[in-house]
Write a protein that holds these residues in place. Structure first.
Motif, PDB file in Angstrom:
ATOM      1  N   ARG A  13       0.805  -1.220   0.000  1.00 25.73           N
ATOM      2  CA  ARG A  13       0.000   0.000   0.000  1.00 25.73           C
ATOM      3  C   ARG A  13       0.831   1.260   0.000  1.00 25.73           C
ATOM      4  O   ARG A  13       0.276   2.335   0.011  1.00 25.73           O
ATOM      5  N   GLU A  14       2.122   1.122   0.104  1.00 25.44           N
ATOM      6  CA  GLU A  14       2.954   2.309   0.234  1.00 25.44           C
ATOM      7  C   GLU A  14       2.980   3.071  -1.088  1.00 25.44           C
ATOM      8  O   GLU A  14       3.143   2.492  -2.142  1.00 25.44           O
ATOM      9  N   SER A  15       2.791   4.376  -1.000  1.00 22.10           N
ATOM     10  CA  SER A  15       2.890   5.210  -2.195  1.00 22.10           C
ATOM     11  C   SER A  15       4.016   6.205  -1.982  1.00 22.10           C
ATOM     12  O   SER A  15       4.403   6.493  -0.846  1.00 22.10           O
ATOM     13  N   HIS A  16       4.540   6.711  -3.057  1.00 26.26           N
ATOM     14  CA  HIS A  16       5.619   7.680  -2.975  1.00 26.26           C
ATOM     15  C   HIS A  16       5.088   8.982  -2.407  1.00 26.26           C
ATOM     16  O   HIS A  16       3.971   9.398  -2.712  1.00 26.26           O
ATOM     17  N   SER A  17       5.902   9.658  -1.589  1.00 29.02           N
ATOM     18  CA  SER A  17       5.487  10.945  -1.044  1.00 29.02           C
ATOM     19  C   SER A  17       5.389  11.952  -2.179  1.00 29.02           C
ATOM     20  O   SER A  17       6.121  11.872  -3.161  1.00 29.02           O
ATOM     21  N   LYS A  18       4.473  12.896  -2.065  1.00 31.08           N
ATOM     22  CA  LYS A  18       4.193  13.820  -3.158  1.00 31.08           C
ATOM     23  C   LYS A  18       4.973  15.123  -3.061  1.00 31.08           C
ATOM     24  O   LYS A  18       4.826  15.996  -3.899  1.00 31.08           O
ATOM     25  N   ARG A  19       5.766  15.284  -2.028  1.00 32.06           N
ATOM     26  CA  ARG A  19       6.625  16.477  -1.849  1.00 32.06           C
ATOM     27  C   ARG A  19       5.809  17.761  -1.875  1.00 32.06           C
ATOM     28  O   ARG A  19       6.119  18.704  -2.598  1.00 32.06           O
TER      29      ARG A  19
END
Length: 89
Positions: A14-20
Motif C-alpha cells: 500500500r505504500e505510495s511515494h510521497s508527493k513532496r
C-alpha cells in the motif's frame, strides 16, 4: 502447525511515494517568474497579485519579486508577489 503462510493476499503493497507537497519559497524570499511557490492539494492558499494557479492547485510566480503571505476574510491565506524595482545604470 504450518510455518509458511498460504498463497493468500499480502498485507503489504500500500505504500505510495510521497508527493513532496508544501511551501517551496517562503515569505520574504525572492521568486523568479515561473518558480513554484507552493504545491498543495486543494486551495489551502489562494493566488494573489502576480501569482498563478495550476490545475493541481500549485501556486507559481508570474513575475520576479518577493513572496508575501497575507491573511484575508475567514482566516484564509493569499500569496502575493511584490515586484522588484530595478534601476539600470
Amino acid at each position: 502447525m504450518a510455518h509458511k503462510k498460504g498463497a493468500g493476499s499480502t498485507r503489504n503493497g500500500r505504500e505510495s511515494h510521497s508527493k513532496r507537497l508544501g511551501v517551496k519559497i517562503y515569505g520574504g524570499q525572492l521568486a523568479i517568474a515561473g518558480n513554484i511557490i507552493i504545491r498543495q492539494r486543494g486551495t489551502v492558499h489562494y493566488p494573489g497579485l502576480n501569482v498563478g494557479m495550476g490545475r493541481d492547485h500549485t501556486l507559481f510566480a508570474l513575475t520576479d519579486g518577493i513572496v508575501e503571505f497575507k491573511k484575508f476574510k475567514n482566516d484564509k491565506s493569499k500569496v502575493n508577489i511584490l515586484p522588484l524595482k530595478l534601476k539600470y545604470l
